[in-house]
Design an enzyme around this catalytic site. Structure first.
Site, PDB file in Angstrom:
ATOM      1  N   TYR A   2     -50.650  66.100 -63.737  1.00 42.23           N
ATOM      2  CA  TYR A   2     -52.091  65.911 -63.535  1.00 42.23           C
ATOM      3  C   TYR A   2     -52.408  64.529 -62.966  1.00 42.23           C
ATOM      4  O   TYR A   2     -53.548  64.067 -63.086  1.00 42.23           O
ATOM      5  CB  TYR A   2     -52.836  66.135 -64.851  1.00 42.23           C
ATOM      6  CG  TYR A   2     -53.032  67.603 -65.190  1.00 42.23           C
ATOM      7  CD1 TYR A   2     -53.626  68.484 -64.278  1.00 42.23           C
ATOM      8  CD2 TYR A   2     -52.646  68.124 -66.423  1.00 42.23           C
ATOM      9  CE1 TYR A   2     -53.813  69.832 -64.584  1.00 42.23           C
ATOM     10  CE2 TYR A   2     -52.841  69.466 -66.742  1.00 42.23           C
ATOM     11  CZ  TYR A   2     -53.429  70.316 -65.811  1.00 42.23           C
ATOM     12  OH  TYR A   2     -53.613  71.645 -66.126  1.00 42.23           O
ATOM     13  N   HIS A  28     -52.716  77.509 -65.163  1.00 31.99           N
ATOM     14  CA  HIS A  28     -52.703  76.586 -64.032  1.00 31.99           C
ATOM     15  C   HIS A  28     -52.043  77.261 -62.834  1.00 31.99           C
ATOM     16  O   HIS A  28     -51.072  77.992 -63.002  1.00 31.99           O
ATOM     17  CB  HIS A  28     -51.887  75.325 -64.367  1.00 31.99           C
ATOM     18  CG  HIS A  28     -51.599  74.492 -63.154  1.00 31.99           C
ATOM     19  ND1 HIS A  28     -52.486  73.565 -62.672  1.00 31.99           N
ATOM     20  CD2 HIS A  28     -50.550  74.501 -62.280  1.00 31.99           C
ATOM     21  CE1 HIS A  28     -51.984  73.023 -61.568  1.00 31.99           C
ATOM     22  NE2 HIS A  28     -50.814  73.573 -61.314  1.00 31.99           N
ATOM     23  N   LYS A  36     -51.110  77.880 -70.104  1.00 34.70           N
ATOM     24  CA  LYS A  36     -51.364  76.685 -70.913  1.00 34.70           C
ATOM     25  C   LYS A  36     -51.259  77.022 -72.412  1.00 34.70           C
ATOM     26  O   LYS A  36     -51.231  78.205 -72.793  1.00 34.70           O
ATOM     27  CB  LYS A  36     -52.752  76.141 -70.563  1.00 34.70           C
ATOM     28  CG  LYS A  36     -52.869  75.679 -69.100  1.00 34.70           C
ATOM     29  CD  LYS A  36     -54.268  75.138 -68.818  1.00 34.70           C
ATOM     30  CE  LYS A  36     -54.423  74.723 -67.354  1.00 34.70           C
ATOM     31  NZ  LYS A  36     -55.785  74.192 -67.078  1.00 34.70           N
ATOM     32  N   ASN A  48     -58.821  76.787 -70.241  1.00 41.63           N
ATOM     33  CA  ASN A  48     -58.949  77.820 -69.204  1.00 41.63           C
ATOM     34  C   ASN A  48     -57.637  78.540 -68.896  1.00 41.63           C
ATOM     35  O   ASN A  48     -57.467  79.098 -67.824  1.00 41.63           O
ATOM     36  CB  ASN A  48     -59.641  77.258 -67.955  1.00 41.63           C
ATOM     37  CG  ASN A  48     -58.862  76.138 -67.293  1.00 41.63           C
ATOM     38  OD1 ASN A  48     -57.731  75.855 -67.677  1.00 41.63           O
ATOM     39  ND2 ASN A  48     -59.457  75.510 -66.300  1.00 41.63           N
ATOM     40  N   GLU A  63     -45.087  70.427 -57.638  1.00 43.94           N
ATOM     41  CA  GLU A  63     -45.083  70.936 -59.016  1.00 43.94           C
ATOM     42  C   GLU A  63     -43.807  71.724 -59.322  1.00 43.94           C
ATOM     43  O   GLU A  63     -43.256  71.616 -60.426  1.00 43.94           O
ATOM     44  CB  GLU A  63     -46.343  71.770 -59.260  1.00 43.94           C
ATOM     45  CG  GLU A  63     -47.590  70.897 -59.282  1.00 43.94           C
ATOM     46  CD  GLU A  63     -48.904  71.661 -59.265  1.00 43.94           C
ATOM     47  OE1 GLU A  63     -49.966  70.994 -59.312  1.00 43.94           O
ATOM     48  OE2 GLU A  63     -48.902  72.913 -59.187  1.00 43.94           O
TER      49      GLU A  63
HETATM   50  P1  DAT Z   1     -57.756  73.838 -61.598  1.00 42.95           P
HETATM   51  O1  DAT Z   1     -57.039  73.974 -62.923  1.00 42.95           O
HETATM   52  O2  DAT Z   1     -58.646  75.023 -61.341  1.00 42.95           O
HETATM   53  O3  DAT Z   1     -56.831  73.534 -60.454  1.00 42.95           O
HETATM   54  P2  DAT Z   1     -58.602  71.056 -61.449  1.00 42.95           P
HETATM   55  O4  DAT Z   1     -57.308  70.775 -60.756  1.00 42.95           O
HETATM   56  O5  DAT Z   1     -59.859  70.582 -60.809  1.00 42.95           O
HETATM   57  O6  DAT Z   1     -58.774  72.611 -61.744  1.00 42.95           O
HETATM   58  O7  DAT Z   1     -58.573  70.425 -62.910  1.00 42.95           O
HETATM   59  C1  DAT Z   1     -57.386  70.537 -63.697  1.00 42.95           C
HETATM   60  C2  DAT Z   1     -57.785  70.893 -65.091  1.00 42.95           C
HETATM   61  O8  DAT Z   1     -58.548  69.824 -65.649  1.00 42.95           O
HETATM   62  C3  DAT Z   1     -58.703  72.119 -65.209  1.00 42.95           C
HETATM   63  O9  DAT Z   1     -57.970  73.325 -65.268  1.00 42.95           O
HETATM   64  C4  DAT Z   1     -59.417  71.851 -66.483  1.00 42.95           C
HETATM   65  C5  DAT Z   1     -59.562  70.335 -66.505  1.00 42.95           C
HETATM   66  N1  DAT Z   1     -60.859  69.915 -65.970  1.00 42.95           N
HETATM   67  C6  DAT Z   1     -61.245  69.906 -64.680  1.00 42.95           C
HETATM   68  N2  DAT Z   1     -62.500  69.469 -64.541  1.00 42.95           N
HETATM   69  C7  DAT Z   1     -62.921  69.171 -65.800  1.00 42.95           C
HETATM   70  C8  DAT Z   1     -64.125  68.669 -66.348  1.00 42.95           C
HETATM   71  N3  DAT Z   1     -65.180  68.369 -65.583  1.00 42.95           N
HETATM   72  N4  DAT Z   1     -64.192  68.516 -67.694  1.00 42.95           N
HETATM   73  C9  DAT Z   1     -63.127  68.810 -68.485  1.00 42.95           C
HETATM   74  N5  DAT Z   1     -61.962  69.284 -68.031  1.00 42.95           N
HETATM   75  C10 DAT Z   1     -61.864  69.455 -66.714  1.00 42.95           C
HETATM   76 MG    MG Z   2     -55.790  71.861 -59.914  1.00 44.18          MG
END
Ligand code: DAT
Ligand code: MG
Length: 143
Positions: A51, A117, A11, A114, A128
């Site tokens: 997303y 991805h 990212k 974080n 994807e």
């Molecule tokens: P991952 O990236 O581990 O697959 P995810 O698909 O649940 O996680 O979410 C996608 C991204 O969205 C994640 O990397 C960071 C952001 N995100 C997820 N939950 C969040 C939250 N509660 N508050 C802010 N950003 C969040």
């Molecule tokens: Mg995810």
């Protein structure tokens, strides 16, 4: 376990922090095979599709703003069980809960920054990979 392909993206925060080499090195040293690699600043359209599953979440617009804010390194990696294994290398979504030794556990503190991805299932990996890459950009090779 059958060979699989997964989509991994560094990212904008990971690129800004100079972590491209660190992350590529971890994936390479694990033993995965790099099939495709490119750098781009994603369009909003691409980010919203990527997303799309989070469209109704309160953080969706800030997530799209962030992922389109700068350079992303998009990759396809191949290997036995690579989808789950890459998720294990990446660590938990919340970096403060990610185990030491994982990319997020070692390199991040903030859920909104974080670093990386990774696809979370074979269905999302296929979606994807085809969203981010043309099939002509995927380069198979023999180690
Ligand atoms: P991952 O990236 O581990 O697959 P995810 O698909 O649940 O996680 O979410 C996608 C991204 O969205 C994640 O990397 C960071 C952001 N995100 C997820 N939950 C969040 C939250 N509660 N508050 C802010 N950003 C969040
Ligand atoms: Mg995810």
């Amino acid at each position: 376990m059958a060979p699989e392909r997964t989509f991994i993206a560094i990212k904008p925060d990971g690129v800004q922090r100079g972590l491209i080499g660190e992350i590529l090195g971890r994936c390479e040293r694990k033993g995965f095979k790099l099939i495709a690699l490119k750098q781009l600043t994603p369009s909003s359209e691409l980010a919203e599709k990527h997303y799309g599953v989070h469209r109704e979440r309160p953080f969706f617009s800030s997530l799209v703003d962030f992922i389109t804010s700068g350079s992303v390194v998009a990759m396809v990696w191949e290997g036995d069980g690579v989808i789950l294994s890459a998720r294990n290398l990446i660590g938990a979504t919340k970096p403060l809960e990610a185990n030491a030794g994982t990319i997020r556990g070692d390199l991040a503190v903030n859920i909104g920054r974080n670093v990386i991805h990774g696809s979370d299932s074979s269905e999302t990996a296929a979606f994807e990979i085809s969203l981010w890459f043309q099939s002509s950009e995927l380069n198979d090779w023999s180690p």
